[in-house]
Enzyme design. Structure first.
Site, PDB file in Angstrom:
ATOM      1  CE1 TYR A  87     -16.237  -1.046  -6.603  1.00 37.88           C
ATOM      2  CE2 TYR A  87     -16.132  -2.847  -8.177  1.00 37.88           C
ATOM      3  CZ  TYR A  87     -16.741  -1.698  -7.719  1.00 37.88           C
ATOM      4  OH  TYR A  87     -17.839  -1.202  -8.351  1.00 37.88           O
ATOM      5  CB  ILE A 113       4.312  -4.677   7.990  1.00 35.55           C
ATOM      6  CG1 ILE A 113       4.834  -6.122   8.027  1.00 35.55           C
ATOM      7  CG2 ILE A 113       4.506  -4.075   6.599  1.00 35.55           C
ATOM      8  CD1 ILE A 113       4.137  -7.070   7.072  1.00 35.55           C
ATOM      9  CB  THR A 127      -0.916   0.012   1.235  1.00 32.14           C
ATOM     10  OG1 THR A 127      -1.692  -1.185   1.255  1.00 32.14           O
ATOM     11  CG2 THR A 127      -1.833   1.211   1.231  1.00 32.14           C
ATOM     12  CB  THR A 128       3.619   2.314   2.250  1.00 32.00           C
ATOM     13  OG1 THR A 128       2.807   1.957   3.370  1.00 32.00           O
ATOM     14  CG2 THR A 128       4.354   3.602   2.564  1.00 32.00           C
TER      15      THR A 128
END
Length: 297
Positions: free
Chosen positions: A113, A209, A50-51
């Site tokens: 999603y 993390i 994500t980062t």
């Protein structure tokens, strides 16, 4: 953890940013950031999570990032490749590539999603586990994906020898405590939130993390090291010392603030990909003030 399963890492692994320059990956800055992370004592690097803005990386860029980090790290710390997707077949394709280029483990986010039923979640993760040969860290972040891994799903997935760990970013400490109580022998549990490192490790978690460690690798490692040494008083003091900064790093959606912070430190450019954009002025001022309060700037 069962004797058949080995830990990918203990301590702090950095969910590393992906620096961009003129619309492309800035590998020169990327390499310098990686070297500083290792010099700072970090225990692992997560690439294309994500980062790392994986959602806006092309397939070629995603693969390039994984390969580059593996080659740059040269086995000094474990490299964990973010290869999850809302398309199981595509997750398998990325995961196989990560296996081929020498990553040490895979980080698989829940399908986003389109989400999944509990049965679908189990089938999704087992399909990747059966089609690859690396240890797998499950990534539960329902605030982003709209999909939560429940305890019965965790129990079923724990039976697979290559599903070895969980990055828990639900923020639900009660659920995480229950997970550790019921499955702590089958999974290493990592905090997915920098403000919950000490609480989760005090319950038996093995590390974090981290987003914070992009800026403070040594200090984030130290929080975990204190926990692993049963010095929770020192760990809590360090966690609370940096709480204002942690909160500032999440005052807008990740990784906007941490990338802004890294740019302020001269580690990379401010460039992000839409729909991510520059911070609101008030939030940026809050972030810079927090950094200055800790003598980071």
């Amino acid at each position: 953890m069962s004797k058949l399963k080995k830990s990918v890492f203990t301590g702090a692994a950095t969910a590393i940013i992906t620096p961009f320059k003129n619309g492309a990956i800035d590998f020169e800055s990327f390499g310098k950031i990686i070297e500083e992370q290792i010099k700072g004592g970090i225990d692992g690097i997560v690439v294309a999570g994500t980062t790392g803005e994986a959602a806006t990386l092309t397939h070629e860029e995603h693969c390039e990032c994984i390969k580059y980090v593996v080659e740059k790290v040269e086995g000094r710390v474990p490299v964990i490749a973010g290869t999850g997707s809302n398309d199981t077949a595509y997750a398998n394709e990325l995961s196989k590539y990560a296996c081929d280029v020498g990553a040490d483990a895979l980080l698989l986010v829940t399908p986003y999603y389109n989400k999944a039923t509990p049965k679908g979640l189990i089938k999704n993760f087992l399909d990747t586990a059966e089609n690859t040969n690396l240890p797998i860290i499950l990534y539960n972040v329902p605030s982003r994906t709209g999909c939560n891994i429940t305890l019965p799903v965790y129990k079923e997935l724990a039976k697979h020898e290559r599903i070895v760990a969980v990055k828990e970013a639900s923020g639900n400490l009660s659920a995480i405590a229950e997970l550790i109580a019921e499955c702590g022998d089958s999974y290493d549990i990592y905090s997915g939130n920098d403000d919950q490192i000490v609480p989760i490790m005090s319950l038996g978690g093995k590390g974090v993390i981290s987003v914070l460690s992009n800026i403070l690798p040594k200090e984030t490692h130290d929080i975990c090291e204190f926990c692993l040494s049963d010095n929770y008083k020192a760990a809590a003091e360090l966690q609370l010392k940096y709480l204002r900064l942690i909160n500032a790093l999440f005052c807008e959606v990740n990784p906007i603030p941490v990338k802004t912070a890294m740019a302020e430190l001269g580690k990379c450019g401010i460039e992000m990909r839409l729909p991510l954009c520059e911070m609101e002025d008030a939030n940026k001022a809050k972030l810079i003030a927090a950094m200055k309060a800790h003598n980071i700037l």
